[in-house]
Write a protein that holds these residues in place. Structure first.
Motif, PDB file in Angstrom:
ATOM      1  N   PRO A 188       0.820  -1.230   0.000  1.00  0.00           N
ATOM      2  CA  PRO A 188       0.000   0.000   0.000  1.00  0.00           C
ATOM      3  C   PRO A 188       0.845   1.268   0.000  1.00  0.00           C
ATOM      4  N   LEU A 189       2.005   1.197   0.645  1.00  0.00           N
ATOM      5  CA  LEU A 189       2.850   2.385   0.741  1.00  0.00           C
ATOM      6  C   LEU A 189       3.430   2.754  -0.626  1.00  0.00           C
ATOM      7  N   LEU A 190       3.707   1.757  -1.466  1.00  0.00           N
ATOM      8  CA  LEU A 190       4.231   2.052  -2.792  1.00  0.00           C
ATOM      9  C   LEU A 190       3.176   2.742  -3.660  1.00  0.00           C
ATOM     10  N   ALA A 191       1.924   2.428  -3.432  1.00  0.00           N
ATOM     11  CA  ALA A 191       0.852   3.134  -4.145  1.00  0.00           C
ATOM     12  C   ALA A 191       0.817   4.606  -3.738  1.00  0.00           C
ATOM     13  N   ILE A 192       0.990   4.849  -2.441  1.00  0.00           N
ATOM     14  CA  ILE A 192       1.052   6.235  -1.959  1.00  0.00           C
ATOM     15  C   ILE A 192       2.300   6.921  -2.516  1.00  0.00           C
ATOM     16  N   PHE A 193       3.394   6.187  -2.585  1.00  0.00           N
ATOM     17  CA  PHE A 193       4.629   6.727  -3.144  1.00  0.00           C
ATOM     18  C   PHE A 193       4.412   7.175  -4.590  1.00  0.00           C
ATOM     19  N   GLY A 195       1.710   8.354  -5.955  1.00  0.00           N
ATOM     20  CA  GLY A 195       1.028   9.644  -5.960  1.00  0.00           C
ATOM     21  C   GLY A 195       1.929  10.786  -5.547  1.00  0.00           C
ATOM     22  N   PHE A 196       2.742  10.554  -4.554  1.00  0.00           N
ATOM     23  CA  PHE A 196       3.654  11.600  -4.096  1.00  0.00           C
ATOM     24  C   PHE A 196       4.702  11.915  -5.158  1.00  0.00           C
ATOM     25  N   LEU A 201       7.005  15.524  -9.380  1.00  0.00           N
ATOM     26  CA  LEU A 201       7.433  15.814 -10.740  1.00  0.00           C
ATOM     27  C   LEU A 201       6.625  16.955 -11.347  1.00  0.00           C
ATOM     28  N   ALA A 202       5.402  17.126 -10.871  1.00  0.00           N
ATOM     29  CA  ALA A 202       4.555  18.193 -11.409  1.00  0.00           C
ATOM     30  C   ALA A 202       4.876  19.540 -10.794  1.00  0.00           C
ATOM     31  N   ASN A 213      10.615  14.035   2.861  1.00  0.00           N
ATOM     32  CA  ASN A 213      11.080  13.007   3.798  1.00  0.00           C
ATOM     33  C   ASN A 213      10.279  11.717   3.664  1.00  0.00           C
ATOM     34  N   VAL A 214       8.990  11.832   3.330  1.00  0.00           N
ATOM     35  CA  VAL A 214       8.186  10.635   3.097  1.00  0.00           C
ATOM     36  C   VAL A 214       8.752   9.854   1.909  1.00  0.00           C
ATOM     37  N   LEU A 215       9.063  10.563   0.823  1.00  0.00           N
ATOM     38  CA  LEU A 215       9.651   9.896  -0.342  1.00  0.00           C
ATOM     39  C   LEU A 215      10.963   9.202   0.029  1.00  0.00           C
ATOM     40  N   LEU A 216      11.795   9.888   0.803  1.00  0.00           N
ATOM     41  CA  LEU A 216      13.084   9.324   1.197  1.00  0.00           C
ATOM     42  C   LEU A 216      12.905   8.084   2.057  1.00  0.00           C
TER      43      LEU A 216
END
Length: 1091
Positions: A188-193, A195-196, A201-202, A213-216
């Protein structure tokens, strides 16, 4: 509540600047920590309203307390469900200042309860719930659950799985805990990743720091999950996840150093590249299809190497990792097709710009030359400890990639075998000369590319662009050492002669180029033809003596020259004249900055030169002692590296010089040089060296003795090398006059105290102390040491603190050594024999020997009790040590053995029977070992005969072992009398046949499956205690010194035993016919005993 308040006060006191208050508070906290409520009180304080200092102190104390409970010597603690829930709840809500310490505490609990026992079923659901309902991911800023904290918890949960958990399994399956975490949380976390990452990128620039920090953190968690294993639920998501990661990499700005707010994005990029490395190297099944996208991203990053001079260390590390990913891809089958079209552009716009010299190099050379050397000119003389990421530069990774490219095979082409790599690999390839063969990319592309840059000369020596380019060329040659190692040696000689050595002849000194040239000569020294070595040596000697330029230090030039010189010597080049090199080294010893590297070079010169250098050693020793004396500390400060390495160099010279003198003391140098080194000069030089060593040890041990009495740390720092020098002094002491003049007794008194308190066993594998002990015993036998057996009575007012004798201090050291690693224990057991069998014991000192017997038998029996479950090589020295003790005081030893273990005496006898058998490995195989066993078993058999029928089974076992050992003793004595020349001839023939077999075996290359299986078996053997430490097997072959026992005749002892107990031994129990036959073949006169 009162206890929590008291803990709060004590924690505040630990922050006091008064050391005594801190110690008192810590002691009281330790006393309170035994309470079951103590950790809950700490958590209350962490979550309370106290000051930040108190919260950090509470978290730190909790972390240390949990670590002691989990990894301490006592049984690992278990944690209640209530505590684990409270700890997790605190982690999810705590402030960032205390988060790190609390995460470490949590990681210890995870390792004990989740990873090893899998006994925390609520953990994964709780963490999953916390992440889903945390402030950032749920969009509810008031949820109280912090997303960053929750992801840090997940990171701690996954960190242990980055390594394989069971090394005994060749192909270990994914642990079920990791599968659960990956399925329930990471998917599930990769799905959130996703979106982030799209949001990142946008958006131009960086997102909020929390989002970055969430991405990291998600990337870190993914990295820990796939670094070794591949969870089944993650594999299908790799294409999508890879696309997101590539997008983030594309967003990185690597044209110049970025602002502080963009550092987190760079850290995320670095972690993504580490994931790519793991996927390509560990998970080819899944990564092959992803390689085109990965390759596109890393190529773009690698081409940014031209900006490296403007980038910070993190940005440079990203470029370095991009090169590493390309290297890993190139080493795969599909990777060749992806990378090969880009070879030319990679070399031109990515690799070579990273190799060229830049402003950062010049600045680092000036400000921190040692750092520059570590990064760019690494050698075996460096002392780099630990893992330092700043040493992984873009240049190093580019060099690695260049080396991989050069070893790659190009298209088939007709080529002269002189330049063909494959023709050099196997003789059978010579049949293919002239046919189409694969030519390496190194020949086709790399060498021609590097050859287009002109060698700096007097004509263009002021052109900075030319110099910077050629620095890159030299780095490129350094990267090709594996490739060049497979070329024809004449090809390498031509390259060195035309492209490297001319740099040493330019009238204007270019330090940066010379340092790089020195390094290359060292790296390629193993590939050079013999006729090239002298030219290389001359160039390095010139560089070693080069003075500093007006505005540039030449320290890196001299250091790299020293490192290259060591490698040249290691490859068996021996200069025709050693004196200029020795003079160059000793002449610069006074330079504190360079003394460390010069001393290491000096040690290598002495070891390589052997007899040819030995003539010059006395003069070098005198000069070196004078230089080291200037660096000796005059107070309690620890010894500097100059002193430590100076002692090491002197120890090497002492051993090397003494090794040149045979036991009979006749020929130091070859016969042809005897006229240049007459006996008188030999004795004079030995006297000079012994005097110099004595003076240095007196300064180290006697001059500062009064202020060192309370702290021996500084004195102990060089104990191994100091023992070697003391060993040399003792061997040079031939009369009472030299004993007094060299202050041997005084030095031995300090040395004995130091070794008795020695605890640095992990620092050395082979302490010279053991050899020194042997020489001390020899000195006692030849001359009289006043304090050897009985300590000198101290002068008033110290009557209440009696000193110990030399042998008592040595005994303390030996007993401690027996409890250490196998190599030390074996050598210590050899010292047991030396000390017990001294011929100089008298009626006045027999009590000393009795105390030694008690101490040695206690130490050896205790160590044997620890390892007796699994027969191993250490059995033999331990049991033989007890045997020597038993010969003098059998009743005392029997009591000691029974105190160590109930029935210990019988255990020792049974084990002694085992090692006396030829089937035991390693068995008692030398004449002295078997002689000791025969004498000990004779005494044991006689003792068992007096004990009656209760030991009859063991009695016959001992008697059979005694007769078998005696038969083997006679066999060995006969073998020792055979002609040795026949033996040597057979050995030479065996070696030749072994070499032929080895050459055939070299064709086989170990597969990955064989490699994993071999290491799994080694891990299992290591855990079971069946694997001795490297080099330890040889240590158990050390023959014991029997001293006064040498005069005993085993034949007389056995014959006396048989005559006195013939009826009891030979009529009640029949011996095997094979044993009787073997015995009678040596002693026909014993026939009457078996009739």
């Amino acid at each position: 509540m009162a206890e929590t308040h008291r803990i709060s006060q004590l924690l505040n006191e630990t922050l006091n600047s008064d050391g005594q208050i801190v110690r008192n508070a810590t002691q009281q906290l330790d006393h309170l920590s035994v309470s079951s409520d103590f950790p809950f009180s700490l958590l209350s304080l962490i979550n309370g309203d106290g000051n930040q200092g108190q919260k950090i102190a509470a978290a730190t104390y909790l972390k240390n307390s949990i670590r002691r409970n989990v990894y301490g010597e006592v049984q690992p603690a278990t944690f209640s469900k209530d505590f684990k829930d409270r700890l997790l709840e605190s982690l999810l809500r705590v402030e960032s200042s205390t988060l790190r310490a609390l995460v470490e505490a949590f990681s210890f609990v995870v390792d004990a309860e989740f990873v090893k026992k899998n006994s925390w079923p609520e953990l994964v659901p709780q963490v999953c719930y916390a992440i889903q309902n945390s402030d950032i991911l749920s969009g509810n800023a008031n949820s109280g659950l912090l997303t960053i904290n929750a992801l840090k918890v997940l990171q701690a949960l996954l960190r242990p799985f980055q390594y394989f958990l069971n090394p005994k399994v060749a192909k270990e399956p994914v642990p079920p805990q990791l599968e659960q975490v990956a399925t329930d949380i990471l998917v599930p976390l990769l799905a959130i990743f996703h979106g982030f990452s799209e949001k990142a990128l946008a958006t131009k620039g960086s997102l909020s720091i929390d989002t970055e920090n969430v991405l990291l953190l998600v990337c870190k968690c993914a990295y820990f999950s796939v670094r070794s294993y591949m969870p089944a639920s993650i594999a299908p998501l790799l294409p999508s996840f890879c696309g997101d990661m590539c997008g983030i990499l594309d967003s990185l700005s690597l044209e110049k150093s970025v602002a502080e707010g963009q550092q987190v994005r760079l850290k995320t990029g670095k972690r993504i590249l580490l994931i790519f490395c793991a996927l390509v190297t560990r998970h080819r099944t899944y990564s092959d299809k992803l390689m085109p996208d990965i390759m596109r991203c890393v190529l773009r990053i690698a081409r940014c190497s031209i900006n490296v001079t403007m980038l910070d260390s993190l940005s440079e590390r990203i470029i370095s990792l991009a090169f590493d990913v390309i290297s890993h891809i190139l080493e795969t089958g599909p990777g060749w097709r992806l990378v090969s079209p880009h070879f030319s552009s990679l070399l031109d716009v990515a690799i070579f710009p990273a190799l060229m010299m830049n402003k950062k190099d010049t600045l680092e050379w000036k400000e921190d030359a040692d750092e520059y050397i570590s990064k760019n000119l690494p050698s075996d003389l460096e002392e780099v400890s630990g893992w330092r990421e700043d040493l992984y530069t873009a240049r190093k990774s580019a060099m690695n990639l260049l080396g991989v490219i050069s070893m790659s095979k190009g298209p088939r082409m007709v080529t002269n075998s002189h330049y063909s790599i494959s023709s050099l690999k196997r003789k059978k390839d010579e049949k293919k000369k002239g046919k189409g063969q694969h030519c390496s990319v190194g020949e086709l592309l790399v060498l021609p590319f590097l050859s287009k840059f002109p060698v700096p000369s007097d004509a263009n020596s002021s052109d900075t662009f030319t110099l910077n380019n050629y620095y890159g060329v030299l780095m490129g040659y350094g990267a090709l050492q594996d490739f060049l190692g497979e070329q024809n040696p004449e090809h390498i000689a031509t390259l060195i002669r035309n492209r490297v050595l001319p740099l040493y002849k330019v009238s204007i000194t270019h330090p940066y180029l010379l340092a790089a040239a020195n390094w290359i000569l060292g790296e390629l020294s193993s590939c050079l033809p013999e006729d090239m070595n002298s030219d290389v040596y001359s160039a390095l000697l010139k560089a070693l003596m080069i003075p500093d330029c007006e505005d540039v230090s030449c320290y890196p030039v001299r250091t790299s020259a020293a490192g290259a010189m060591v490698k040249l010597l290691e490859n068996e080049y021996l200069p025709p004249d050693w004196l200029p090199l020795l003079q160059a080294i000793v002449g610069r010893i006074g330079n504190e900055e360079e003394i460390s590297i010069l001393l290491q070079l000096l040690s290598s010169v002495v070891e390589a030169g052997e007899k040819e250098v030995a003539v010059h050693i006395p003069l070098v020793v005198s000069q070196l002692v004078d230089a080291i004396a200037k660096y000796m500390p005059s107070n309690l400060e620890p010894c500097s590296q100059a002193v430590i390495q100076g002692f090491a160099a002197l120890a090497v010279m002492a051993k090397s010089w003494q090794d040149m003198v045979p036991e009979d003391g006749q020929d130091l140098v070859p016969e042809k040089d005897e006229q240049d080194y007459p006996n008188g000069k030999r004795a004079s030089d030995q006297k000079i060296m012994a005097g110099a060593f004595s003076a240095l040890l007196q300064q180290a041990w006697l001059v500062t003795k009064e202020i060192m009495d309370d702290d021996d740390t500084a004195q102990q720092s060089c104990i191994d090398d100091a023992s070697t020098m003391l060993w040399f002094i003792i061997r040079s002491t031939t009369c009472n006059d030299s004993l007094i003049k060299l202050k041997v007794s005084e030095l031995l008194s300090v040395w004995a105290k130091l070794i008795a308190d020695w605890h640095g066993w992990e620092e050395f594998e082979d302490l010279a102390v053991f050899g020194c002990i042997k020489e001390v015993v020899n000195l006692q036998n030849n001359l009289y040491l006043p304090n050897f057996f009985i300590a000198k009575t101290p002068s008033p007012p110290a009557f209440s603190v009696p000193d110990k004798s030399l042998i008592e201090y040595i005994t303390t050291f030996v007993c401690e050594a027996i409890s250490q690693y196998p190599s030390a224990a074996s050598r210590a057991c050899a010292c047991v024999h030396i000390l017990l069998h001294l011929p100089s014991y008298s009626s006045d000192t027999e009590g000393v020997r009795r105390s030694l017997v008690v101490a040695f038998s206690q130490a050896a029996a205790s160590r044997f009790n620890e390892i007796q479950c699994n027969p191993c090589p250490l059995w033999k020295p331990l049991l033989l040590a007890v045997s020597s003790c038993y010969l003098y005081y059998p009743d005392t030893v029997q009591t000691v053995l029974e105190n160590v273990e109930k029935g210990g005496f019988m255990v020792w006898i049974s084990a002694l029977n085992s090692i006396s058998s030829s089937s035991f490995t390693p068995s008692t195989s030398t004449e002295r070992e078997i002689k000791l066993v025969v004498i000990a078993l004779s005494k044991v058999v006689e003792h068992l005969l007096t004990m009656g029928s209760s030991t009859s089974g063991l009695l016959w076992e001992c008697f059979s072992s005694l007769l078998a050992a005696f038969a083997r003793l006679k066999e060995i004595q006969e073998e020792n009398n055979e002609d040795e020349e026949n033996e040597e001839t057979e050995n030479e023939e065996d070696e030749e046949s072994d070499d032929e077999e080895d050459s055939d075996d070299d064709v086989h290359e170990e597969t990955e499956e064989e490699f994993l299986q071999r290491y799994a078996e080694a891990a299992a053997a290591l855990e079971d205690g069946a694997l001795a430490e490297e080099g330890d097997i040889e240590d158990f072959d050390e023959e014991p010194e029997l001293g006064s026992l040498e005069e005993l005749d085993p034949q007389i002892i056995l014959q006396s035993l048989l005559e006195r107990y013939q009826q009891a031994l030979l009529q009640k129990q029949s011996l095997s016919p094979e044993l009787i036959s073997s015995l009678l073949s040596f002693f026909p006169e014993y026939t009457r005993f078996f009739q």
